[in-house]
Design a protein around this motif. Structure first.
Motif: not given
Lengths: 173, 189
Positions: A101-106
């Motif tokens: 999962x994208x780090x930004x979304x996390x």
């Protein structure tokens, strides 16, 4: 001696049964594997010393969850810098079932969860772990199901608003 | 959360699923083993204090105190004392001389310093008077009060005594041992 053996056996069974739940609760607060394990281990050790006094074994889970939550909060307060460092490194979602999962979304999601008041955060985290329903969350927190419902409703509302706002803001940049 | 779009609001399920994925973490495989090791270590580690020892310690301490007090009482026993009778004031109702009630002689029964008693006594020390003397004195006082005995008939302090003889002392004359003439002649007497 037999009583001690029985107690040890009971406790070991509960340790195996509840270790994941306790670890996830700690992780939801600390967002750091090692810290979460340390706190969970400490909580189990403390629970073990008081296990003899616990008359109702059915309440062990809720007792443990609340203890882990409290200890994790204490730990986080004492170690805020470290948590922030791990967040920057993006080590938080290493075991995500969704894969990469994208780090930004996390980060956005954690940020939104962090923005919740403590009671709402506790309810939504417990409801999301292991698919607990309202009754189970109520039992874990020791509060009426109606209170859990209202807390879950408020938590979801705020999370949705927060995530929507973050998403909009970042895509607009 | 993958399926949510920027312009469509998130559903509750999407939020729950996103958080669930975020928290879908497991502790390390050896976590339970480490907890077990720690608990075992705490169980084996000697503890300097154990609540289970409290009643045992209390019982031992009580026993020691009892033994010490008992032995002190045995060793500190005072030697036997002579029977002492305290002279108590006469009772308001004079007793008959023939029947000596226990109250009249309570000093002789209750206040007798029995041997072995080692209790602090706040009362003044008893005067040692023989029992017969005490009873005689009480009988005398009660007889006087009841009028059975005429006080005038009793001899006064000095009434029946004879006048003392005057002491006559003869003047003493002292004669010199040697005269002046005898001294000059050198003769010794």
């Amino acid at each position: 001696m037999k009583i001690d053996d029985d107690l040890a056996r009971d406790f070991d069974g509960l340790l195996v049964e509840c270790s994941s739940l306790a670890f996830r609760v700690a992780f939801s607060v600390l967002r750091h594997r090692q810290d979460a394990e340390d706190v969970t281990q400490e909580a189990f050790a403390r629970a073990h010393t008081k296990f003899r006094q616990l008359r109702d074994r059915q309440r062990f889970r809720s007792w443990l969850v609340r203890m882990v939550w409290r200890m994790a909060l204490d730990r986080r307060r004492a170690d805020r810098r470290r948590t922030a460092r791990e967040l920057e490194r993006g080590e938080l979602n290493a075991a995500s079932a969704a894969g990469a999962a994208p780090d930004e979304r996390v980060a956005m999601l954690w940020e939104a969860i962090d923005a919740l008041p403590d009671k709402l955060r506790q309810a939504i985290v417990l409801a999301s772990i292991e698919g607990h329903d309202v009754t189970e969350v109520a039992a874990l927190l020791g509060i009426p199901p109606g209170t859990v419902k209202s807390r879950l409703f408020l938590a979801r509302q705020r999370l949705k608003e927060q995530l929507q706002w973050m998403n909009t803001g970042r895509t607009a940049r | 959360m993958d399926e949510h779009r920027q312009d469509s609001p998130l559903t509750d399920e999407e939020v729950d699923r996103a958080i669930g994925e975020l928290l879908d973490v497991e502790p390390s495989p050896d976590f339970v083993a480490r907890v077990r090791t720690r608990i075992d270590g705490e169980r084996i580690a000697p503890r300097w204090f154990d609540w289970r020892l409290v009643p045992v310690s209390a019982a031992i301490a009580s026993l020691l105190v009892i033994v010490v007090v008992w032995s002190a009482g045995k060793n500190g026993e005072p030697p036997p004392q002579p029977q002492a009778v305290s002279v108590a004031p006469a009772p308001p109702e004079p007793a008959k001389p023939t029947a000596v009630t226990p109250q009249a002689v309570n000093a002789g029964t209750a206040d007798v310093a029995a041997p072995g008693r080692n209790e602090p006594n706040e009362a003044p020390p008893a005067v040692l008077v023989s029992r017969a003397e005490v009873e005689g004195l009480r009988y005398f006082v009660s007889a006087l009060r009841e009028g059975r005995l005429d006080a005038n008939a009793l001899p006064s302090e000095s009434g029946d005594l004879e006048e003392p003889m005057p002491i006559v002392i003869e003047p003493i004359t002292v004669e010199p041992l040697l005269s002046a003439g005898d001294t000059q002649s050198g003769e010794l007497q």
